[in-house]
Motif scaffolding. Structure first.
Motif, short mmCIF file in Angstrom:
data_model
loop_
_atom_site.label_atom_id
_atom_site.label_comp_id
_atom_site.label_asym_id
_atom_site.label_seq_id
_atom_site.Cartn_x
_atom_site.Cartn_y
_atom_site.Cartn_z
N SER A 82 0.82 -1.22 0.00
CA SER A 82 0.00 0.00 0.00
C SER A 82 0.85 1.26 0.00
O SER A 82 0.43 2.30 -0.52
N ARG A 83 2.06 1.18 0.55
CA ARG A 83 2.93 2.37 0.60
C ARG A 83 3.46 2.75 -0.77
O ARG A 83 4.04 3.84 -0.94
N THR A 84 3.28 1.89 -1.78
CA THR A 84 3.70 2.23 -3.14
C THR A 84 2.64 3.06 -3.87
O THR A 84 2.89 3.55 -4.97
N LEU A 85 1.45 3.19 -3.28
CA LEU A 85 0.37 3.95 -3.94
C LEU A 85 0.71 5.44 -3.91
O LEU A 85 1.15 5.97 -2.90
N THR A 86 0.48 6.10 -5.04
CA THR A 86 0.73 7.53 -5.16
C THR A 86 -0.51 8.24 -5.68
O THR A 86 -1.12 7.81 -6.67
N LEU A 87 -0.91 9.31 -5.02
CA LEU A 87 -2.00 10.16 -5.47
C LEU A 87 -1.41 11.46 -5.98
O LEU A 87 -0.62 12.12 -5.28
N LYS A 88 -1.77 11.83 -7.21
CA LYS A 88 -1.33 13.11 -7.77
C LYS A 88 -2.56 13.93 -8.14
O LYS A 88 -3.48 13.42 -8.80
N VAL A 89 -2.59 15.18 -7.70
CA VAL A 89 -3.69 16.08 -8.02
C VAL A 89 -3.10 17.34 -8.63
O VAL A 89 -2.26 18.01 -8.02
N SER A 138 -2.09 5.66 -8.52
CA SER A 138 -1.35 4.59 -9.17
C SER A 138 -0.48 3.84 -8.17
O SER A 138 -0.17 4.33 -7.09
N THR A 139 -0.11 2.62 -8.57
CA THR A 139 0.92 1.84 -7.92
C THR A 139 1.90 1.44 -9.02
O THR A 139 1.64 1.70 -10.20
N PRO A 140 3.03 0.82 -8.68
CA PRO A 140 3.94 0.38 -9.75
C PRO A 140 3.31 -0.61 -10.72
O PRO A 140 3.77 -0.75 -11.84
#
Length: 211
Positions: free
Chosen positions: A156-163, A171-173
């Motif tokens: 879960s720590r690989t999840l990235t939120l971009k706004v 996204s995740t890898p």
């Protein structure tokens, strides 16, 4: 991850897009990412650019680089499988690891689209707090399918939120989704469940243990 696992993830992403009534046959910018050893990074970037991709980010690591790149493609089953195989082949030739792809969802009938009740203007989103919330949701979804808690937390720590001003992505890898316009927590939750399904689908195709 084997090519079979990667293609299974691609198939699951396309199926989810079709369920969301995405106009999958319409080309749009498709973002990709991979990790490549420093010694072959320049050669791989040249090969990607020769194939029509635009490399827009190089993130250095200790022994490798993360390349992020995009190209206009449709995301129907045949197109997605074709560009997945193309990128994986280039990655393998240069000792790289493919991390997956993501793209904007284009509703088939845009006129019928109704803005979610929880739509928030980008400038009013607390990105760090929302990212933490979405990471917790992803960990919960994975744990519910039998993933050990420690592994679920790590994934879960690989999840990235971009706004950004004109849209957002999560996204995740392994995969990702992007949307135009304001940020919707409920749509973000749906995207996280889609990412969890892709991770679960890939893990089920591996030899035991699943995780």
């Amino acid at each position: 991850m084997s090519i079979e696992d990667i293609l299974a993830s691609t198939s699951a992403l396309v199926a989810e897009r079709e369920r969301r009534n995405d106009e999958v046959e319409t080309p749009r910018s498709v973002d990709h990412a991979l990790r490549v050893p420093r010694r072959t990074a320049d050669a791989l970037q040249a090969a990607l650019e020769e194939a029509g991709f635009h490399v827009y980010q190089r993130k250095p690591g200790i022994r490798s680089l993360r390349l992020e790149f995009e190209r206009e493609d449709a995301v129907d089953t045949a197109s997605a499988e074709a560009f997945t195989r193309e990128v994986v082949l280039l990655a393998e030739r240069h000792g790289a690891r493919y991390d997956g792809w993501g793209a904007m969802v284009l509703p088939r009938d845009r006129r019928a689209w109704v803005a979610p009740d929880d739509l928030v203007a980008p400038e009013h989103v607390d990105v760090r707090a929302e990212q933490d919330r979405l990471r917790a949701l992803l960990a919960e979804c994975l744990a519910a399918e039998g993933c050990p808690v420690a592994v679920a937390d790590s994934l879960s720590r690989t999840l990235t939120l971009k706004v950004v001003t004109d849209g957002w992505s999560v996204s995740t890898p392994l995969a990702g989704s992007g949307y135009a316009g304001g940020y919707s927590p409920s749509e973000a939750d749906g995207s996280v469940r889609e990412l969890a399904d892709a991770q679960i689908s890939a893990s089920r195709r591996r030899r035991k243990p699943r995780w």
